[in-house]
Design a protein around this motif. Structure first.
Motif, short mmCIF file in Angstrom:
data_model
loop_
_atom_site.label_atom_id
_atom_site.label_comp_id
_atom_site.label_asym_id
_atom_site.label_seq_id
_atom_site.Cartn_x
_atom_site.Cartn_y
_atom_site.Cartn_z
N THR A 96 0.83 -1.20 0.00
CA THR A 96 0.00 0.00 0.00
C THR A 96 0.87 1.26 0.00
OG1 THR A 96 -1.74 -1.23 1.11
CG2 THR A 96 -1.90 1.16 1.21
N LYS B 100 -7.69 -3.21 -3.15
CA LYS B 100 -7.77 -1.78 -3.44
C LYS B 100 -7.31 -1.59 -4.87
CE LYS B 100 -6.58 -0.71 1.30
NZ LYS B 100 -5.49 -0.39 2.21
N ASP C 173 -4.25 -3.85 -5.35
CA ASP C 173 -3.51 -4.07 -4.10
C ASP C 173 -4.31 -5.13 -3.33
OD1 ASP C 173 -2.28 -3.91 -1.64
OD2 ASP C 173 -2.66 -1.76 -1.35
MG MG Z 1 -1.83 -2.87 2.40
#
Ligand code: MG
Ligand code: G3D
Length: 272
Positions: free
Chosen positions: A21, A43, A66
């Motif tokens: 991330t 994500k 992600d």
């Molecule tokens: Mg993460």
């Protein structure tokens, strides 16, 4: 002028806390939508890239997934692998077990679902290591074992983040020109609505405090909406979003329910 613009789904995979991330936050300016889409499983972030070569420039859009690094979310992970055209496999150079986990878990798991898509390995958090040379040697071993390109990076300093993504972009571009019968077959069965359905379901699970509590309701409402989970359609998913919102209204305030509903309908719209 440049009319060979391509859009490709790529994955960021690796154990929890290796820096996936952070790499996206550092590397990506452009976002998938107004909100950074967050679900329990995935994500998605959009990134435009330009590859320069002697024969001209190629514009490429990466939809970067992600994927939650937590093992045990195999269902969500499997679903998020669908339709991917490349993967950055991330480990943490200060935790060797995260490199092993690429070989033992992430790569086999990925190749169960996808064809032999291009892979680039990234050893992140190089800013933390005492010996850069040792880190490079470990990476070289991994690259040899996997027969892939690889980089040492740091999401903290920004070092080599672009290099990893650009190397993947190059492989993805040249791969798309290749003729692989299985690749074509996989493309044929990939339904982008499956990934949207996954996101909606996981979002609902998030709201409801976990899959255990939410999944029985999901099954009920998905059935009520007439969605075939193997081949969801735009209309079916819209209906499912309505049904889920109705179910949620017993537990949440109306504004939150409406906000969730609009967000989920937005995801359906993103499929083109
Ligand atoms: Mg993460
Ligand atoms: P994940 O998405 O793979 O789970 P995160 O990993 O991006 O959430 O990062 C996990 C932790 O590692 C975070 O620390 C983050 O700041 C840190 N981190 C990520 N990349 C680097 C890096 O290159 N160098 C260093 N030194 N740290 C990094 P916190 O403390 O915020 O949880």
């Amino acid at each position: 002028m440049v009319d060979d613009h391509v859009k490709r789904k790529v994955l960021l995979l690796g154990d929890g806390a290796v820096g996936k991330t952070s790499m996206i936050r550092r590397f990506v300016v452009d976002k998938f939508s107004d909100d950074y889409i967050t679900t329990i499983g995935t994500k998605v972030t959009k990134k435009d890239l330009r590859l320069e070569s002697p024969s001209g420039a190629t514009d490429l859009t990466f939809m970067i997934w992600d994927v939650l690094g937590q093992k045990g979310y195999k269902g969500i992970q499997d679903s998020s692998f669908q339709g991917a055209k490349g993967a950055l496999l991330i480990y943490d150079v200060s935790r060797p077990e995260t490199a092993e986990s690429l070989q033992d878990y992430w790569i086999p798991h990925l190749l169960d679902i996808t064809d032999a898509i291009p892979i680039v390995v990234v050893g992140n958090k190089v800013d933390l290591v005492a010996s850069r040379r040792a880190a490079q040697e470990d990476l070289d071993e991994l690259k040899d074992a996997l027969e892939v390109k690889g980089f040492l990076s740091s999401a903290k300093t920004g070092e080599n983040l672009e290099a990893g993504f650009l190397a993947l972009a190059k492989s993805v571009i040249s791969d798309s020109g290749g003729k692989r019968a299985r690749g074509i077959a996989v493309d044929g069965v990939t339904n982008e609505y499956i990934t949207v359905a996954d996101a909606i379901i996981m979002d609902f699970c998030d709201v409801m405090g976990g899959q255990e509590a939410a999944m029985p309701i999901v099954r009920q409402q998905i059935t009520r909406a007439g969605v075939d989970v193997k081949a969801p359609t735009r209309e079916g998913l819209r209906l499912a979003v309505d049904c889920l919102a109705e179910a949620e209204s017993a537990f949440r305030n109306a504004d939150d329910v409406e906000a969730s509903k609009l967000k989920r309908l937005g995801w359906i719209k993103e499929v083109s």
